[in-house]
Scaffold this motif. Structure first.
Motif, PDB file in Angstrom:
ATOM      1  N   LEU A   2     -56.614 -66.719  64.302  1.00  0.00           N
ATOM      2  CA  LEU A   2     -56.745 -67.400  65.586  1.00  0.00           C
ATOM      3  C   LEU A   2     -55.624 -66.984  66.526  1.00  0.00           C
ATOM      4  O   LEU A   2     -54.487 -66.774  66.098  1.00  0.00           O
ATOM      5  N   PRO A   3     -55.915 -66.859  67.821  1.00  0.00           N
ATOM      6  CA  PRO A   3     -54.880 -66.460  68.780  1.00  0.00           C
ATOM      7  C   PRO A   3     -53.870 -67.578  69.012  1.00  0.00           C
ATOM      8  O   PRO A   3     -54.118 -68.746  68.709  1.00  0.00           O
ATOM      9  N   GLU A   4     -52.728 -67.196  69.539  1.00  0.00           N
ATOM     10  CA  GLU A   4     -51.712 -68.181  69.885  1.00  0.00           C
ATOM     11  C   GLU A   4     -52.213 -69.074  71.028  1.00  0.00           C
ATOM     12  O   GLU A   4     -52.854 -68.600  71.963  1.00  0.00           O
ATOM     13  N   VAL A   5     -51.929 -70.350  70.928  1.00  0.00           N
ATOM     14  CA  VAL A   5     -52.426 -71.304  71.919  1.00  0.00           C
ATOM     15  C   VAL A   5     -51.481 -71.363  73.113  1.00  0.00           C
ATOM     16  O   VAL A   5     -50.270 -71.546  72.955  1.00  0.00           O
ATOM     17  N   THR A   6     -52.043 -71.182  74.299  1.00  0.00           N
ATOM     18  CA  THR A   6     -51.280 -71.265  75.540  1.00  0.00           C
ATOM     19  C   THR A   6     -51.718 -72.511  76.303  1.00  0.00           C
ATOM     20  O   THR A   6     -52.914 -72.678  76.577  1.00  0.00           O
ATOM     21  N   PRO A   7     -50.810 -73.394  76.646  1.00  0.00           N
ATOM     22  CA  PRO A   7     -51.202 -74.612  77.371  1.00  0.00           C
ATOM     23  C   PRO A   7     -51.863 -74.277  78.709  1.00  0.00           C
ATOM     24  O   PRO A   7     -51.491 -73.316  79.379  1.00  0.00           O
ATOM     25  N   ALA A   8     -52.842 -75.069  79.085  1.00  0.00           N
ATOM     26  CA  ALA A   8     -53.467 -74.919  80.401  1.00  0.00           C
ATOM     27  C   ALA A   8     -52.486 -75.372  81.481  1.00  0.00           C
ATOM     28  O   ALA A   8     -51.485 -76.041  81.197  1.00  0.00           O
ATOM     29  N   GLU A   9     -52.769 -75.004  82.720  1.00  0.00           N
ATOM     30  CA  GLU A   9     -51.893 -75.406  83.825  1.00  0.00           C
ATOM     31  C   GLU A   9     -51.990 -76.909  84.091  1.00  0.00           C
ATOM     32  O   GLU A   9     -51.009 -77.567  84.404  1.00  0.00           O
ATOM     33  N   ASP A  10     -53.212 -77.446  83.979  1.00  0.00           N
ATOM     34  CA  ASP A  10     -53.429 -78.890  84.151  1.00  0.00           C
ATOM     35  C   ASP A  10     -54.687 -79.261  83.377  1.00  0.00           C
ATOM     36  O   ASP A  10     -55.252 -78.429  82.663  1.00  0.00           O
ATOM     37  N   TYR A  11     -55.127 -80.508  83.478  1.00  0.00           N
ATOM     38  CA  TYR A  11     -56.317 -80.950  82.757  1.00  0.00           C
ATOM     39  C   TYR A  11     -57.616 -80.587  83.480  1.00  0.00           C
ATOM     40  O   TYR A  11     -58.696 -80.992  83.046  1.00  0.00           O
ATOM     41  N   GLY A  12     -57.521 -79.851  84.565  1.00  0.00           N
ATOM     42  CA  GLY A  12     -58.744 -79.474  85.265  1.00  0.00           C
ATOM     43  C   GLY A  12     -59.386 -80.667  85.933  1.00  0.00           C
ATOM     44  O   GLY A  12     -58.724 -81.437  86.631  1.00  0.00           O
ATOM     45  N   PHE A  13     -60.677 -80.854  85.681  1.00  0.00           N
ATOM     46  CA  PHE A  13     -61.449 -81.849  86.427  1.00  0.00           C
ATOM     47  C   PHE A  13     -61.865 -83.067  85.590  1.00  0.00           C
ATOM     48  O   PHE A  13     -62.487 -83.980  86.112  1.00  0.00           O
ATOM     49  N   PHE A  14     -61.497 -83.087  84.307  1.00  0.00           N
ATOM     50  CA  PHE A  14     -61.960 -84.178  83.449  1.00  0.00           C
ATOM     51  C   PHE A  14     -60.824 -84.759  82.603  1.00  0.00           C
ATOM     52  O   PHE A  14     -60.347 -85.835  82.867  1.00  0.00           O
ATOM     53  N   GLY A  15     -60.390 -84.059  81.589  1.00  0.00           N
ATOM     54  CA  GLY A  15     -59.281 -84.553  80.788  1.00  0.00           C
ATOM     55  C   GLY A  15     -59.709 -85.411  79.622  1.00  0.00           C
ATOM     56  O   GLY A  15     -60.888 -85.785  79.479  1.00  0.00           O
ATOM     57  N   PRO A  16     -58.755 -85.754  78.744  1.00  0.00           N
ATOM     58  CA  PRO A  16     -59.078 -86.427  77.478  1.00  0.00           C
ATOM     59  C   PRO A  16     -59.653 -87.822  77.634  1.00  0.00           C
ATOM     60  O   PRO A  16     -60.230 -88.357  76.684  1.00  0.00           O
ATOM     61  N   GLU A  17     -59.499 -88.454  78.779  1.00  0.00           N
ATOM     62  CA  GLU A  17     -60.062 -89.791  78.971  1.00  0.00           C
ATOM     63  C   GLU A  17     -61.510 -89.756  79.446  1.00  0.00           C
ATOM     64  O   GLU A  17     -62.152 -90.805  79.574  1.00  0.00           O
ATOM     65  N   SER A  18     -62.033 -88.589  79.704  1.00  0.00           N
ATOM     66  CA  SER A  18     -63.396 -88.476  80.239  1.00  0.00           C
ATOM     67  C   SER A  18     -64.426 -88.560  79.120  1.00  0.00           C
ATOM     68  O   SER A  18     -64.173 -88.170  77.974  1.00  0.00           O
ATOM     69  N   VAL A  19     -65.593 -89.052  79.461  1.00  0.00           N
ATOM     70  CA  VAL A  19     -66.708 -89.062  78.517  1.00  0.00           C
ATOM     71  C   VAL A  19     -67.210 -87.640  78.301  1.00  0.00           C
ATOM     72  O   VAL A  19     -67.637 -87.272  77.200  1.00  0.00           O
ATOM     73  N   ALA A  20     -67.144 -86.820  79.328  1.00  0.00           N
ATOM     74  CA  ALA A  20     -67.599 -85.437  79.210  1.00  0.00           C
ATOM     75  C   ALA A  20     -66.813 -84.687  78.135  1.00  0.00           C
ATOM     76  O   ALA A  20     -67.394 -83.930  77.350  1.00  0.00           O
ATOM     77  N   TRP A  21     -65.504 -84.877  78.082  1.00  0.00           N
ATOM     78  CA  TRP A  21     -64.708 -84.250  77.017  1.00  0.00           C
ATOM     79  C   TRP A  21     -65.197 -84.724  75.652  1.00  0.00           C
ATOM     80  O   TRP A  21     -65.292 -83.942  74.716  1.00  0.00           O
ATOM     81  N   GLN A  22     -65.440 -85.996  75.521  1.00  0.00           N
ATOM     82  CA  GLN A  22     -65.910 -86.570  74.255  1.00  0.00           C
ATOM     83  C   GLN A  22     -67.190 -85.889  73.789  1.00  0.00           C
ATOM     84  O   GLN A  22     -67.331 -85.535  72.614  1.00  0.00           O
ATOM     85  N   VAL A  23     -68.122 -85.701  74.704  1.00  0.00           N
ATOM     86  CA  VAL A  23     -69.415 -85.115  74.350  1.00  0.00           C
ATOM     87  C   VAL A  23     -69.302 -83.615  74.140  1.00  0.00           C
ATOM     88  O   VAL A  23     -69.785 -83.060  73.141  1.00  0.00           O
ATOM     89  N   TRP A  24     -68.671 -82.925  75.062  1.00  0.00           N
ATOM     90  CA  TRP A  24     -68.625 -81.464  75.019  1.00  0.00           C
ATOM     91  C   TRP A  24     -67.716 -80.936  73.914  1.00  0.00           C
ATOM     92  O   TRP A  24     -67.908 -79.816  73.437  1.00  0.00           O
ATOM     93  N   SER A  25     -66.714 -81.711  73.513  1.00  0.00           N
ATOM     94  CA  SER A  25     -65.791 -81.226  72.494  1.00  0.00           C
ATOM     95  C   SER A  25     -66.312 -81.421  71.080  1.00  0.00           C
ATOM     96  O   SER A  25     -65.782 -80.821  70.136  1.00  0.00           O
ATOM     97  N   TYR A  26     -67.342 -82.244  70.905  1.00  0.00           N
ATOM     98  CA  TYR A  26     -67.904 -82.431  69.575  1.00  0.00           C
ATOM     99  C   TYR A  26     -68.617 -81.131  69.168  1.00  0.00           C
ATOM    100  O   TYR A  26     -69.140 -80.413  70.022  1.00  0.00           O
ATOM    101  N   PRO A  27     -68.623 -80.788  67.870  1.00  0.00           N
ATOM    102  CA  PRO A  27     -69.190 -79.490  67.453  1.00  0.00           C
ATOM    103  C   PRO A  27     -70.623 -79.233  67.886  1.00  0.00           C
ATOM    104  O   PRO A  27     -71.048 -78.074  67.964  1.00  0.00           O
ATOM    105  N   THR A  28     -71.384 -80.283  68.189  1.00  0.00           N
ATOM    106  CA  THR A  28     -72.755 -80.077  68.676  1.00  0.00           C
ATOM    107  C   THR A  28     -72.793 -79.427  70.040  1.00  0.00           C
ATOM    108  O   THR A  28     -73.789 -78.799  70.411  1.00  0.00           O
ATOM    109  N   GLY A  29     -71.702 -79.571  70.822  1.00  0.00           N
ATOM    110  CA  GLY A  29     -71.718 -79.173  72.220  1.00  0.00           C
ATOM    111  C   GLY A  29     -71.893 -77.689  72.436  1.00  0.00           C
ATOM    112  O   GLY A  29     -72.861 -77.242  73.079  1.00  0.00           O
ATOM    113  N   LEU A  30     -70.958 -76.910  71.908  1.00  0.00           N
ATOM    114  CA  LEU A  30     -70.974 -75.476  72.166  1.00  0.00           C
ATOM    115  C   LEU A  30     -71.786 -74.713  71.125  1.00  0.00           C
ATOM    116  O   LEU A  30     -71.697 -73.487  71.033  1.00  0.00           O
TER     117      LEU A  30
END
Length: 357
Positions: free
Chosen positions: A10-38
């Protein structure tokens, strides 16, 4: 074996500049980050999309899903992941370059005889809603289950926020499950299971097209995995869509695949490294985008914004108003002069979305 070693590194992890448009408190992160998403969610989206005669006309004209299926799948999945998980500046840059890429997808649909344009707001609305709906359906069927009413309301409002990265009007995004269902009913008579659509859908249902060359010892295992993913994706599709596309509609197999895939997705969700390894297998350029989120690595600036604010801050036009000179040039080449479109947007996109070779 070299490809196997590369997969396990696995490549070295580089932090993002910011959380973009959603972030860890969003429902979208919850759904899209689950293995079913991608996996199933994304596969469902790209398969169902092909029923739109305008979209499949553009896809078939380029033939990229057949001539370079792995890189096409990889780049598309990376863009999806960027919308959800990448920093705001990188994502608005990707959305801007996508308008340039889509500028070459213009022509006459051989099935309906109508003009198509991948930047058309109606086409973009279809793609956007199909994606967000598909990832939610996969999450419900093979993941933790249905969202609460409040969470689902938030999810569709977040879907509208993401639409600011498309050429469609965010105000056209339904804010409820019922509204989304009405949209698909509105689209139903406009969809066509043409020969080119059926060919593309069957091709995209074969998960093996997105995998790298496998060592002989691993091929049977991944052939089995691809078969389960195909059946799982089919199980999430309405029967009328499958009938339109000439795809299997068996209820027994639909039911049988659910516990197996649900169990597999649960196992993957409990092991972040395994999830990253699987993602690296199907989409290596997506790993640097998703890894900080999956590993809980905070961005340099832990804030969220909106696409419209980011577009203003970083000097990008909103997509509906972007690159009209190039779009006119491409239309003139294709529709006016009968020439092939230029590849300038596609070539320019490589540092952002990955190589096209």
């Amino acid at each position: 074996m070299a490809s196997l070693r590369a997969w396990l590194s696995l490549p070295e992890v580089t932090p993002a500049e910011d959380y973009g448009f959603f972030g860890p408190e969003s429902v979208a992160w919850q759904v899209w980050s689950y293995p079913t998403g991608l996996t199933i969610g994304f596969q469902r989206a790209v398969v169902i999309e092909e029923l739109d005669p305008r979209l499949i006309a553009a896809v078939d004209a380029t033939s990229a899903i057949y001539t370079r299926p792995r890189t096409r799948y990889d780049r598309t999945l990376r863009y999806f992941a960027m919308v959800m998980f990448a920093g705001s500046q990188a994502t608005v840059a990707a959305a801007d370059i996508l308008v340039k890429i889509h500028s070459k997808a213009v022509g006459i649909d051989p099935v309906t005889g109508e003009q198509y344009d991948a930047n058309d707001p109606d086409s973009q609305l279809w793609i956007h809603l199909t994606a967000w709906h598909s990832l939610l359906i996969a999450y419900e069927r093979f993941g933790p289950g249905k969202l609460s009413a409040a969470d689902e309301t938030q999810y569709w409002h977040e879907c509208a926020r993401a639409a600011e990265l498309q050429t469609c009007d965010p105000d056209d995004i339904p804010r409820t499950r019922e509204g989304v269902a009405e949209y698909f009913e509105y689209m139903r008579p406009r969809l066509i299971g043409s020969d080119i659509a059926k060919k593309a859908m069957n091709h995209l249902l074969d998960a093996e097209v997105m995998l790298p060359p496998m060592p002989p010892i691993l091929r049977p295992m991944f052939t089995l995995v691809a078969a389960f993913l195909r059946r799982g994706t089919l199980a999430t599709m309405p029967r009328w869509m499958r009938e339109m596309a000439g795809l299997p509609t068996g209820r027994v197999l639909d039911a049988l695949v659910v516990p197996w895939l649900s169990a597999a997705m649960t196992v993957v969700s409990l092991n972040t490294r395994l999830e990253l390894l699987l993602l690296q297998l199907i989409s290596p350029t997506t790993v640097p985008v998703a890894a900080p989120m999956l590993l809980g690595v905070p961005p340099k600036n832990p804030v969220t914004t909106t696409p419209r604010r980011a577009q203003r801050e970083y000097g990008y036009d909103i997509p509906a108003q972007a690159h009209h000179a190039l779009r006119d040039k491409q239309r003139n080449r294709v529709l006016g002069k009968g020439l092939a479109p230029s590849d300038e947007g596609l070539i320019e996109s490589q540092p952002i979305l990955g190589d096209i070779a």
